[in-house]
Design a protein around this motif. Structure first.
Motif, short mmCIF file in Angstrom:
data_model
loop_
_atom_site.label_atom_id
_atom_site.label_comp_id
_atom_site.label_asym_id
_atom_site.label_seq_id
_atom_site.Cartn_x
_atom_site.Cartn_y
_atom_site.Cartn_z
N LEU A 163 26.30 -3.39 -10.26
CA LEU A 163 25.31 -2.59 -11.41
C LEU A 163 23.38 -3.41 -10.64
O LEU A 163 22.27 -2.47 -10.81
N PRO A 164 23.12 -4.39 -11.49
CA PRO A 164 21.98 -5.29 -11.10
C PRO A 164 21.35 -5.04 -9.54
O PRO A 164 20.47 -5.39 -9.90
N ILE A 165 22.72 -5.10 -8.78
CA ILE A 165 21.60 -4.94 -7.84
C ILE A 165 21.24 -3.56 -7.03
O ILE A 165 20.62 -2.89 -7.00
N VAL A 166 22.39 -2.42 -7.38
CA VAL A 166 21.36 -1.17 -7.25
C VAL A 166 20.70 -0.52 -8.00
O VAL A 166 19.68 -0.19 -7.23
N THR A 167 20.02 -0.86 -9.46
CA THR A 167 19.01 -0.76 -9.90
C THR A 167 18.22 -1.29 -9.28
O THR A 167 16.76 -0.96 -9.17
N ALA A 168 17.82 -2.58 -9.55
CA ALA A 168 17.28 -3.39 -8.51
C ALA A 168 16.59 -2.26 -7.04
O ALA A 168 15.20 -3.20 -6.49
N ALA A 169 17.64 -2.31 -6.56
CA ALA A 169 17.27 -1.83 -4.52
C ALA A 169 16.22 -1.07 -4.74
O ALA A 169 15.32 -0.88 -3.44
N ALA A 170 16.11 0.51 -5.27
CA ALA A 170 15.28 0.94 -5.99
C ALA A 170 13.94 0.48 -5.36
O ALA A 170 13.11 0.27 -4.80
N ILE A 171 13.99 -0.96 -6.61
CA ILE A 171 12.27 -1.72 -6.62
C ILE A 171 12.52 -2.27 -5.90
O ILE A 171 11.19 -1.68 -4.55
N ALA A 172 12.87 -2.36 -5.15
CA ALA A 172 12.81 -3.78 -3.50
C ALA A 172 12.40 -2.67 -2.14
O ALA A 172 12.12 -3.22 -2.09
N LEU A 173 13.78 -1.78 -2.38
CA LEU A 173 13.35 -0.47 -1.21
C LEU A 173 11.78 0.18 -1.60
O LEU A 173 11.21 -0.66 -0.09
N GLY A 174 10.96 0.31 -2.21
CA GLY A 174 9.68 0.46 -1.89
C GLY A 174 9.30 -0.47 -2.04
O GLY A 174 7.93 -0.61 -1.05
N TYR A 175 8.81 -2.17 -2.30
CA TYR A 175 8.10 -2.82 -2.50
C TYR A 175 8.21 -3.17 -0.98
O TYR A 175 7.38 -3.92 -0.12
N ALA A 176 9.65 -3.08 -0.15
CA ALA A 176 10.00 -2.77 1.25
C ALA A 176 8.95 -2.01 1.83
O ALA A 176 8.12 -2.85 3.20
N VAL A 177 8.68 -1.05 1.64
CA VAL A 177 8.40 -0.18 2.53
C VAL A 177 6.29 -0.63 1.97
O VAL A 177 5.48 -0.61 3.32
N GLY A 178 6.31 -1.12 1.00
CA GLY A 178 4.73 -1.38 1.03
C GLY A 178 3.67 -2.34 1.44
O GLY A 178 3.29 -3.11 1.98
N GLY A 179 5.23 -3.65 1.29
CA GLY A 179 4.53 -5.06 1.90
C GLY A 179 5.35 -4.78 3.95
O GLY A 179 5.25 -5.99 4.14
N SER A 180 4.92 -3.26 4.50
CA SER A 180 4.73 -3.79 5.80
C SER A 180 3.40 -4.17 6.32
O SER A 180 4.29 -4.00 8.51
N VAL A 181 2.47 -4.23 5.43
CA VAL A 181 1.46 -4.55 6.87
C VAL A 181 1.27 -6.64 7.83
O VAL A 181 0.98 -6.23 8.17
N LEU A 182 1.91 -7.13 6.81
CA LEU A 182 2.39 -8.37 7.72
C LEU A 182 2.75 -8.47 9.08
O LEU A 182 3.05 -8.90 10.36
N ILE A 183 3.76 -7.80 8.91
CA ILE A 183 5.35 -8.00 9.62
C ILE A 183 4.59 -7.23 10.44
O ILE A 183 5.12 -7.21 12.18
N GLU A 184 4.18 -5.68 10.05
CA GLU A 184 3.51 -4.79 11.42
C GLU A 184 2.80 -5.37 12.33
O GLU A 184 2.09 -4.78 13.36
N THR A 185 1.96 -6.21 11.59
CA THR A 185 0.12 -6.38 12.08
C THR A 185 1.22 -7.63 13.11
O THR A 185 0.33 -7.74 14.30
N VAL A 186 1.89 -8.83 12.74
CA VAL A 186 2.19 -9.60 13.29
C VAL A 186 3.42 -9.19 14.73
O VAL A 186 2.79 -10.02 15.99
N PHE A 187 3.97 -8.06 14.88
CA PHE A 187 4.55 -7.40 15.73
C PHE A 187 3.54 -6.06 16.25
O PHE A 187 4.40 -5.94 17.20
N ALA A 188 2.40 -6.46 16.06
CA ALA A 188 2.07 -4.93 16.17
C ALA A 188 2.91 -3.62 16.66
O ALA A 188 2.79 -2.59 17.45
N TRP A 189 3.54 -4.00 15.03
CA TRP A 189 4.37 -2.36 15.05
C TRP A 189 3.81 -1.09 14.98
O TRP A 189 2.48 -1.04 13.79
N PRO A 190 3.37 0.30 15.42
CA PRO A 190 2.75 1.26 15.71
C PRO A 190 3.07 1.82 14.01
O PRO A 190 3.33 2.86 13.98
N GLY A 191 2.93 1.14 12.92
CA GLY A 191 3.35 1.66 11.22
C GLY A 191 2.10 1.84 10.63
O GLY A 191 1.08 1.73 11.53
N ILE A 192 2.73 2.96 9.61
CA ILE A 192 1.98 2.85 8.88
C ILE A 192 0.90 1.59 7.99
O ILE A 192 -0.35 1.78 7.69
#
Length: 325
Positions: A248-277
């Motif tokens: 149960l805690p994993i399921v509810t925390a997963a939605a928040i973690a997924l949001g921060y995963a998308v929002g935290g894409s800046v560094l990894i996309e810059t390092v790997f020159a991944w053409p993302g947002i």
């Protein structure tokens, strides 16, 4: 307060939060030094041509008029035209957002599959060497910056060993004709492997630690003793009964973690020159491309806010003990 009232209140809070984020972005980008039209206005143009271009972007109007226009565009999901490419910002977002989602979802699924499994095992074998090593791995994954791990991976496996691509999402000269053909090609998977694993390593520590703590709580419940009294196998008790109730805690925390995963894409996309947002957002800020920067920031912020809202609703749905009084 009933569930319907709670949902309405949370939706209103969501709208107010988005308005606050948009207002802050509007002010920050206009306080930055420099001329945002320097990429589109040439020094060789006549004064009349310069004024015409500036007027076409609405930059000749007072700030309060620009702000009202910005809110109107925000309400209709129209973020204006890019200063750099003269494309609609929605087209720019539509081009780069799928690339970010592919990377983030791959890393997220990998991290949660491995993290939950290790969390179950470390909680079950409490006090063992396995648990201690798993906790060390989780804390290391959460502590080391993703860009640092990414640079190390690129240096070892890319520059020295040459087993992973150094940048990009596809190789030069690749002949994929469509998006889905590209996604299911071996060349794309080869480029996806390194950034997804680096980001997945960072995200893995979160579900591992939460699942371990949740398992420790569940294992102290009476129904675990009942399962053992019935003669059930230890593996069955661990996965079918203990882990299932600890999710149960994993399921509810997963939605928040997924949001921060998308929002935290800046560094990894810059390092790997991944053409993302995330990478496009950095480039837009450096170019002072207000519309693209504002649009990408708003999309990432809206994703995080919306998934927090989903997590609030999911918790009440999954746990009947939660009330809205």
């Amino acid at each position: 307060m009933g569930k319907a009232s709670f949902v309405i209140r949370r939706i209103l809070q969501l709208v107010v939060t988005l308005w606050a984020v948009g207002t802050v972005l509007f002010g920050l980008f206009r306080l930055m030094p420099g001329d945002p039209t320097s990429y589109v206005v040439s020094s060789q143009m006549t004064q009349e041509a310069r004024e015409q271009i500036i007027a076409s972007y609405g930059l000749d109007q007072p700030l309060h008029v620009q702000y009202i226009k910005f809110l109107e565009n925000l309400a209709t999901l129209q973020f204006g035209q890019s200063f750099h490419s003269n494309q609609p910002v929605t087209d720019v977002i539509a081009t780069y957002l799928p690339n970010t989602l592919l990377l983030m979802l791959t890393a997220f699924i990998t991290a949660y599959a491995i993290g939950i499994t290790l969390g179950v095992l470390s909680g079950w074998y409490r006090g063992s060497r396995f648990e201690k090593n798993a906790v060390i791995v989780a804390l290391t994954a959460r502590s080391v910056p993703t860009f640092y791990v990414g640079l190390i991976v690129l240096w070892i496996f890319g520059a020295n060993l040459g087993v992973i691509p150094m940048s990009g999402m596809t190789s030069l000269g690749s002949q994929q004709t469509g998006f889905w053909q590209m996604v299911f090609s071996l060349d794309f998977l080869h480029h996806l492997l390194a950034p997804a694993l680096v980001l997945g390593f960072y995200f893995m520590g979160y579900p591992l630690l939460i699942m371990r703590s949740s398992m420790l709580e569940v294992l102290s419940e009476d129904f675990i003793d009942v399962c053992r009294a019935k003669g059930l196998k230890e593996r069955t008790i661990m996965f079918r009964h203990a882990a299932r109730n600890a999710l149960l805690p994993i399921v509810t925390a997963a939605a928040i973690a997924l949001g921060y995963a998308v929002g935290g894409s800046v560094l990894i996309e810059t390092v790997f020159a991944w053409p993302g947002i995330g990478r496009e957002m950095v480039r837009a800020v450096l170019r002072r491309d207000f519309p693209v920067a504002q649009g990408t920031f708003m999309v990432l912020a809206a994703t995080i806010i919306f998934l927090n809202f989903v997590a609030d609703l999911a918790y009440g749905y999954l746990d009947p003990r939660v009330t809205y009084d």
